[in-house]
Scaffold this active site. Structure first.
Site, mmCIF file in Angstrom:
data_model
loop_
_atom_site.group_PDB
_atom_site.id
_atom_site.type_symbol
_atom_site.label_atom_id
_atom_site.label_comp_id
_atom_site.label_asym_id
_atom_site.label_seq_id
_atom_site.Cartn_x
_atom_site.Cartn_y
_atom_site.Cartn_z
ATOM 1 N N ASP A 35 0.721 -1.384 -0.128
ATOM 2 C CA ASP A 35 -0.114 0.025 -0.199
ATOM 3 C C ASP A 35 0.850 1.352 0.027
ATOM 4 O O ASP A 35 1.959 0.962 0.381
ATOM 5 C CB ASP A 35 -0.948 0.056 1.398
ATOM 6 C CG ASP A 35 -2.137 0.557 1.147
ATOM 7 O OD1 ASP A 35 -2.406 1.382 0.123
ATOM 8 O OD2 ASP A 35 -2.749 0.909 1.955
ATOM 9 N N HIS A 52 2.527 3.724 -8.924
ATOM 10 C CA HIS A 52 2.185 2.032 -9.223
ATOM 11 C C HIS A 52 3.618 1.578 -9.882
ATOM 12 O O HIS A 52 4.170 0.524 -9.832
ATOM 13 C CB HIS A 52 1.029 1.804 -10.164
ATOM 14 C CG HIS A 52 -0.091 2.298 -9.428
ATOM 15 N ND1 HIS A 52 -0.470 1.950 -8.088
ATOM 16 C CD2 HIS A 52 -1.232 2.958 -9.752
ATOM 17 C CE1 HIS A 52 -1.702 2.239 -7.564
ATOM 18 N NE2 HIS A 52 -2.130 2.963 -8.786
ATOM 19 N N LEU A 146 10.972 -20.421 -4.676
ATOM 20 C CA LEU A 146 10.066 -19.594 -4.166
ATOM 21 C C LEU A 146 8.685 -19.661 -4.911
ATOM 22 O O LEU A 146 8.657 -19.552 -6.270
ATOM 23 C CB LEU A 146 10.318 -17.926 -4.159
ATOM 24 C CG LEU A 146 9.453 -17.165 -3.572
ATOM 25 C CD1 LEU A 146 9.262 -17.143 -2.243
ATOM 26 C CD2 LEU A 146 9.860 -15.642 -4.174
#
Ligand code: V07
Length: 255
Positions: A35, A52, A146
């Site tokens: 955020d 962004h 991962l």
């Protein structure tokens, strides 16, 4: 291994952190609510989309670090079901980010043995977004390192509603009885079905709430909140979160 991480730690914090971030008890699944991208841009007089873009560039560093720390799953909240309410130009831009990210990063993800995974509803995602993500999932499906789980068009209540509907269908088809519905069964109907629950949740940008993120899966998770905006988030902040996690779990862990 530990020496390697000292690069990420500033001088005055070095002694305490290097000692404290151990390779044992690393959280196996870390989930992040990324955020503060819009706020980061606003502070600089830039359009939200610039935030962004900057936020996207942080992901690489954290993926690399998570992978080398031996974290098994990294879940990133990229787009919520509520994010459709944003201005059209912003939504259009966001829907291009998976392609943009993958066009640069996919070769590296393949090389680093990362497995891409998606959580969320594909309905209402543009075809070009789905195509880019599906391609990444396909090209990394054999990887064993991962698991990079992107929450895209994800909302936890929708996820739970869908699970309840599917369970109800099984019951009415006679494949399942009501008594057989338990914790483990519900898990299997969620979008995280084959993943373990997160051990650590990180939320940046100072908001202290879950915003409809993984409500079921976070039942026993440690939470770490920071005021740092996602584009300003560094490897050092990530280590700090893990350090706090290790201190908290050491208290009642083990013995
Ligand atoms: C998005 C950048 C990071 C900050 C938070 C919001 C904006 C990476 C992706 C992505 C998604 C799926 C995938 C590969 C990459 C992404 C959206 C927004 C919608 F397979 N960053 N990022 N998707 N942001």
């Amino acid at each position: 291994m530990l020496e390697k991480f000292s690069n990420w730690i500033s001088k005055n914090e070095q002694e305490r952190k290097v000692e404290d971030v151990t390779i044992e008890n690393v959280p196996k699944h870390v989930a992040i609510i990324m955020d503060g991208n819009g706020r980061w841009a606003k502070k600089r007089g830039l359009p939200r989309i610039a935030g962004h873009r900057e936020g996207m560039s942080v992901i690489n560093k954290i993926v690399k670090q998570a992978n080398s720390l031996g974290i098994e799953v990294l879940t990133l909240y990229a787009f919520s079901t509520e994010n459709w309410k944003r201005p059209k130009n912003e939504v259009d831009f966001l829907m291009r980010l998976p392609e943009r990210y993958l066009s640069v990063e996919l070769p590296k993800l393949i090389e680093e043995n990362v497995k891409v995974r998606l959580m969320g509803s594909k309905d209402s995602l543009p075809a070009h977004t789905i195509a880019a993500v599906d391609n990444a999932i396909e090209k990394t499906k054999q990887n064993t390192g991962l698991v990079l789980n992107f929450a895209l068009n994800y909302g936890s209540r929708d996820e739970i509603v869908l699970a309840v509907q599917n369970i109800a269908k099984e019951v009415s088809a006679g494949k399942l009885t009501a008594d057989e519905i338990n914790d483990t069964l519900v898990d299997q109907y969620l979008m995280t079905n084959e993943l373990r629950d997160p051990d650590l949740l990180i939320r940046t940008s100072g908001e202290i709430r879950l915003s409809n993120f993984m409500l079921w899966q976070l039942a026993y998770t440690e939470f770490w909140f920071t005021d740092v905006l996602w584009p300003d988030f560094t490897e050092q902040h990530f280590l700090e979160a893990i350090n706090v996690y290790q201190q908290r779990t050491r208290r009642y862990g083990g013995i």
